[in-house]
Scaffold this motif. Sequence first.
Motif, PDB file in Angstrom:
ATOM      1  N   GLY A 263       0.821  -1.201   0.000  1.00 22.07           N
ATOM      2  CA  GLY A 263       0.000   0.000   0.000  1.00 22.07           C
ATOM      3  C   GLY A 263       0.849   1.242   0.000  1.00 22.07           C
ATOM      4  N   ALA A 264       0.248   2.372   0.479  1.00 19.46           N
ATOM      5  CA  ALA A 264       0.953   3.644   0.459  1.00 19.46           C
ATOM      6  C   ALA A 264       2.154   3.618   1.388  1.00 19.46           C
ATOM      7  CB  ALA A 264       0.002   4.778   0.873  1.00 19.46           C
ATOM      8  N   ALA A 265       3.268   4.193   0.954  1.00 20.06           N
ATOM      9  CA  ALA A 265       4.488   4.218   1.756  1.00 20.06           C
ATOM     10  C   ALA A 265       5.079   5.609   1.740  1.00 20.06           C
ATOM     11  CB  ALA A 265       5.511   3.214   1.208  1.00 20.06           C
ATOM     12  N   ARG A 266       5.812   5.923   2.798  1.00 19.20           N
ATOM     13  CA  ARG A 266       6.503   7.204   2.827  1.00 19.20           C
ATOM     14  C   ARG A 266       7.641   7.198   1.832  1.00 19.20           C
ATOM     15  NH1 ARG A 266       5.381  10.668   6.909  1.00 19.20           N
ATOM     16  NH2 ARG A 266       4.011   9.919   8.545  1.00 19.20           N
ATOM     17  N   VAL A 267       7.828   8.311   1.164  1.00 24.21           N
ATOM     18  CA  VAL A 267       8.900   8.416   0.182  1.00 24.21           C
ATOM     19  C   VAL A 267      10.178   8.875   0.881  1.00 24.21           C
ATOM     20  CG1 VAL A 267       8.270  10.789  -0.409  1.00 24.21           C
ATOM     21  CG2 VAL A 267       9.565   9.422  -2.028  1.00 24.21           C
ATOM     22  N   ASP A 268      11.307   8.331   0.441  1.00 23.19           N
ATOM     23  CA  ASP A 268      12.609   8.694   0.996  1.00 23.19           C
ATOM     24  C   ASP A 268      13.394   9.451  -0.066  1.00 23.19           C
ATOM     25  OD1 ASP A 268      14.977   8.964   2.313  1.00 23.19           O
ATOM     26  OD2 ASP A 268      15.485   6.832   2.355  1.00 23.19           O
ATOM     27  N   LEU A 269      13.474  10.768   0.085  1.00 24.62           N
ATOM     28  CA  LEU A 269      14.309  11.598  -0.776  1.00 24.62           C
ATOM     29  C   LEU A 269      15.647  11.820  -0.084  1.00 24.62           C
ATOM     30  CD1 LEU A 269      11.735  12.123  -2.412  1.00 24.62           C
ATOM     31  CD2 LEU A 269      12.357  14.532  -2.525  1.00 24.62           C
ATOM     32  N   ASP A 270      16.728  11.717  -0.840  1.00 27.40           N
ATOM     33  CA  ASP A 270      18.057  11.936  -0.295  1.00 27.40           C
ATOM     34  C   ASP A 270      18.683  13.173  -0.924  1.00 27.40           C
ATOM     35  OD1 ASP A 270      17.892   9.793   1.339  1.00 27.40           O
ATOM     36  OD2 ASP A 270      19.466   8.610   0.394  1.00 27.40           O
ATOM     37  N   LEU A 271      19.259  14.018  -0.075  1.00 24.74           N
ATOM     38  CA  LEU A 271      19.935  15.233  -0.507  1.00 24.74           C
ATOM     39  C   LEU A 271      21.431  14.967  -0.604  1.00 24.74           C
ATOM     40  CD1 LEU A 271      19.580  18.341  -1.020  1.00 24.74           C
ATOM     41  CD2 LEU A 271      19.994  18.656   1.431  1.00 24.74           C
ATOM     42  N   GLY A 272      22.076  15.535  -1.599  1.00 23.72           N
ATOM     43  CA  GLY A 272      23.515  15.374  -1.749  1.00 23.72           C
ATOM     44  C   GLY A 272      24.114  16.522  -2.539  1.00 23.72           C
ATOM     45  N   ALA A 273      25.433  16.463  -2.747  1.00 22.75           N
ATOM     46  CA  ALA A 273      26.098  17.539  -3.478  1.00 22.75           C
ATOM     47  C   ALA A 273      27.392  17.037  -4.104  1.00 22.75           C
ATOM     48  CB  ALA A 273      26.391  18.723  -2.553  1.00 22.75           C
ATOM     49  N   MET A 274      27.726  17.607  -5.241  1.00 20.12           N
ATOM     50  CA  MET A 274      29.039  17.468  -5.849  1.00 20.12           C
ATOM     51  C   MET A 274      29.787  18.776  -5.605  1.00 20.12           C
ATOM     52  SD  MET A 274      28.050  15.770  -9.526  1.00 20.12           S
ATOM     53  CE  MET A 274      27.243  14.170  -9.667  1.00 20.12           C
ATOM     54  N   ILE A 275      31.005  18.678  -5.087  1.00 20.35           N
ATOM     55  CA  ILE A 275      31.775  19.871  -4.734  1.00 20.35           C
ATOM     56  C   ILE A 275      33.080  19.890  -5.507  1.00 20.35           C
ATOM     57  CG2 ILE A 275      32.850  21.185  -2.871  1.00 20.35           C
ATOM     58  CD1 ILE A 275      30.492  18.517  -1.830  1.00 20.35           C
ATOM     59  N   SER A 276      33.357  21.007  -6.141  1.00 16.33           N
ATOM     60  CA  SER A 276      34.633  21.230  -6.821  1.00 16.33           C
ATOM     61  C   SER A 276      35.360  22.363  -6.116  1.00 16.33           C
ATOM     62  CB  SER A 276      34.392  21.590  -8.294  1.00 16.33           C
ATOM     63  OG  SER A 276      35.605  21.946  -8.927  1.00 16.33           O
ATOM     64  N   LEU A 277      36.624  22.111  -5.698  1.00 18.59           N
ATOM     65  CA  LEU A 277      37.415  23.126  -5.019  1.00 18.59           C
ATOM     66  C   LEU A 277      38.330  23.839  -6.009  1.00 18.59           C
ATOM     67  CD1 LEU A 277      38.403  21.210  -1.753  1.00 18.59           C
ATOM     68  CD2 LEU A 277      36.447  22.734  -2.146  1.00 18.59           C
ATOM     69  N   LYS A 278      38.825  24.975  -5.598  1.00 15.61           N
ATOM     70  CA  LYS A 278      39.700  25.774  -6.461  1.00 15.61           C
ATOM     71  C   LYS A 278      40.998  25.038  -6.787  1.00 15.61           C
ATOM     72  CE  LYS A 278      37.375  29.692  -6.962  1.00 15.61           C
ATOM     73  NZ  LYS A 278      36.968  30.196  -8.310  1.00 15.61           N
ATOM     74  N   ASN A 279      41.425  24.112  -5.913  1.00 18.01           N
ATOM     75  CA  ASN A 279      42.658  23.374  -6.176  1.00 18.01           C
ATOM     76  C   ASN A 279      42.465  22.185  -7.110  1.00 18.01           C
ATOM     77  OD1 ASN A 279      41.393  21.440  -4.632  1.00 18.01           O
ATOM     78  ND2 ASN A 279      42.811  21.574  -2.895  1.00 18.01           N
ATOM     79  N   GLY A 280      41.231  22.004  -7.613  1.00 14.31           N
ATOM     80  CA  GLY A 280      40.945  20.935  -8.561  1.00 14.31           C
ATOM     81  C   GLY A 280      40.344  19.686  -7.950  1.00 14.31           C
ATOM     82  N   GLY A 322      30.729  29.122   4.676  1.00 12.29           N
ATOM     83  CA  GLY A 322      30.898  30.332   3.877  1.00 12.29           C
ATOM     84  C   GLY A 322      32.164  31.095   4.182  1.00 12.29           C
ATOM     85  N   ALA A 323      32.815  30.793   5.327  1.00 13.76           N
ATOM     86  CA  ALA A 323      34.103  31.418   5.629  1.00 13.76           C
ATOM     87  C   ALA A 323      35.195  30.888   4.713  1.00 13.76           C
ATOM     88  CB  ALA A 323      34.470  31.167   7.088  1.00 13.76           C
ATOM     89  N   GLN A 324      34.954  29.709   4.110  1.00 18.71           N
ATOM     90  CA  GLN A 324      35.916  29.093   3.196  1.00 18.71           C
ATOM     91  C   GLN A 324      35.451  29.150   1.739  1.00 18.71           C
ATOM     92  OE1 GLN A 324      38.827  28.090   4.314  1.00 18.71           O
ATOM     93  NE2 GLN A 324      38.306  28.463   6.464  1.00 18.71           N
ATOM     94  N   TRP A 325      34.527  30.064   1.450  1.00 20.49           N
ATOM     95  CA  TRP A 325      33.981  30.133   0.092  1.00 20.49           C
ATOM     96  C   TRP A 325      35.070  30.396  -0.949  1.00 20.49           C
ATOM     97  CZ3 TRP A 325      30.189  28.334  -2.490  1.00 20.49           C
ATOM     98  CH2 TRP A 325      29.843  28.858  -3.740  1.00 20.49           C
ATOM     99  N   SER A 326      36.127  31.106  -0.579  1.00 21.30           N
ATOM    100  CA  SER A 326      37.202  31.403  -1.530  1.00 21.30           C
ATOM    101  C   SER A 326      37.898  30.133  -2.017  1.00 21.30           C
ATOM    102  CB  SER A 326      38.234  32.334  -0.885  1.00 21.30           C
ATOM    103  OG  SER A 326      38.827  31.716   0.248  1.00 21.30           O
ATOM    104  N   GLN A 327      37.783  29.022  -1.259  1.00 21.82           N
ATOM    105  CA  GLN A 327      38.414  27.779  -1.660  1.00 21.82           C
ATOM    106  C   GLN A 327      37.473  26.871  -2.467  1.00 21.82           C
ATOM    107  OE1 GLN A 327      41.098  25.830   1.121  1.00 21.82           O
ATOM    108  NE2 GLN A 327      40.564  27.345   2.695  1.00 21.82           N
ATOM    109  N   ILE A 328      36.219  27.268  -2.566  1.00 18.92           N
ATOM    110  CA  ILE A 328      35.216  26.455  -3.267  1.00 18.92           C
ATOM    111  C   ILE A 328      34.970  27.043  -4.650  1.00 18.92           C
ATOM    112  CG2 ILE A 328      32.827  25.636  -3.218  1.00 18.92           C
ATOM    113  CD1 ILE A 328      32.958  25.823  -0.165  1.00 18.92           C
ATOM    114  N   ASP A 329      34.922  26.183  -5.649  1.00 15.47           N
ATOM    115  CA  ASP A 329      34.637  26.619  -7.014  1.00 15.47           C
ATOM    116  C   ASP A 329      33.155  26.466  -7.349  1.00 15.47           C
ATOM    117  OD1 ASP A 329      35.552  27.555  -9.653  1.00 15.47           O
ATOM    118  OD2 ASP A 329      34.957  25.549 -10.330  1.00 15.47           O
ATOM    119  N   GLU A 330      32.579  25.317  -6.975  1.00 12.51           N
ATOM    120  CA  GLU A 330      31.178  25.061  -7.305  1.00 12.51           C
ATOM    121  C   GLU A 330      30.615  24.007  -6.361  1.00 12.51           C
ATOM    122  OE1 GLU A 330      28.417  23.229 -10.949  1.00 12.51           O
ATOM    123  OE2 GLU A 330      30.415  24.031 -11.395  1.00 12.51           O
TER     124      GLU A 330
END
Length: 417
Positions: A263-280, A322-330
Motif C-alpha cells: 500500500g501507500a508508503a513514505r517516500v525517501d528523498l536523499d539530498l547530496g552535493a558534488m563539490i569542486s574546489l579551487k585546487n581541482g 561560507g568562511a571558506q567560500w574562496s576555496q570552493i569553485d562550485e
Amino acid sequence: MSQTLVAGANAALPNDTISVRIVSQLPIDCAAYRLSHSGKVRGDGDMIFYNQTRSDDGAVSFRGHDADGFFDINLTNQPADIEKIAIAFSSDQPLSQLGDIDIQVFQGQTLLLNCPLSAANRSEKAMILAECYKRQGAWKFRFIAQGFDGGLKPLSEHFGVEIADNPSPVPTPPPSPFQNQSSGINPKPANSNLNAQNSTPPPAPTVNLSKITLTKNQSTINLQKRDNFGKISINLNWNQGGNPNPQAPKKGRLSDLFKQNSGAARVDLDLGAMISLKNGDKTLIQALGGNFGDLQRAPFVCLRGDDRTGQVSGGEWLDINGAQWSQIDEVLVFAFIYEGVPNWSQTDGVVTIYVPGQPPIETRLTEGAGNLPMCAIARLVNQNGSINVERLDQYFQGHQYMDKAFNWGFNWKRGRK
C-alpha cells in the motif's frame, strides 16, 4: 469521526499535539501567531511562517509543501501567557481566484475537524482562518474566516509584529535532529530579548517577510562578494507520505503518492552535493555510501544526516562553510528518490537556501518526468568571490547520467545505506 465546522463555530481540542493543515488549490503563504491576553505577539519568536519555521521554544512549527501548509502545535507545552494561536494566510491573488480552501485538524493520524472555506465572492488577499484558544484551562478551536484586503504585512502588523522595511539578516534555520558531529560552526544564538534581565525594554519585534523564488523564467541570482558568508544552509523538504489520514478529504494532489505492494508508503528523498574546489579536488557527499563531508576541512560542505524514516518534518539539510567560500569553485546540489516510484510532480519538493543577511532563496521541484529518480536542483558557483545561485531542476535516470550532463567525471559504483 470528524466534525465539520462552519465559520464562527468552535469545538474542543485534546490537550495534546495537533496538526493544522491548510489545503489550497494554488500556493499561499501561511502563518501562525501566538498571542497573549493583549491579542498581540510577545516578540518575533511568536510568528511562525516560511522565514521562521519554529517558534522560539519549538512548541509550534511549520512545514509547507506547495499548496499545503502544516502547523504542528504542542498545546501542552505552550507558555502560560499564550492565550491564542491564530492561523492565517496571504496571497498575491484574491481568494476568489485561489479557489476553495480546507482547514483540517489532526491528532496523529486521526482527522478531528474539517473547516471548508468557500472562495465565492471573496476579494480578500489575506485572512485569519482559525484560532486555537484557551477557555477555563482547556484548548478549543474556532473557525473564523476573517479577511484582510492587504497582504501578509498588514495582517502581521494587526497582531503586533513590526515588519522590517528593508531586508534584514535572516534568522539561522532551526537545527536538524540529525546534526552531524563534524559540522563545526556554531549556530546563531537564540533570541534572548524576551528573557533579558535588565532595565532596558526589549526592542519591538522586527520580521523580514521577503524571500526570493527562482523559477524557469528567472533562474539565477548573484550574491555580492564578501570576506565571509557565514554558515550557508540548504534545506530539502517534501511531502513525506501524502495525506496524514488516508480517510480524510483530499484535493487529489496528495493522495496515493507512492505505492508499494503493501500500500501507500513514505517516500525517501536523499539530498547530496558534488563539490569542486579551487585546487581541482572534487568530492561527492551523500548518505548513500556514508560520505557526509566536513565543514572545517575540505570539502567545507557537510550533510547533517539522513532521515531514513521519512518522518522528520524538517526534511534534510546541507551546510556550506561560507568562511571558506574562496576555496570552493562550485557546489551542485541534487536529490534522488531512494525508495518509491519516481513521481516528482506530487512530492511538492522545495529547496530553500539560507545565506546569513539575505532573504531565503527558494526553488521548487516542478518539472520532473516519470521514471527519472535523480534531480539536479541548483548549483552555487564562485564568480570572483560572489555566489551565483542557478536553478537547474533537471532530471536524470541516475547519478552517472547527471555526472555526464555536467562533466564532473566521477567513477561510479553501486552503493547502499
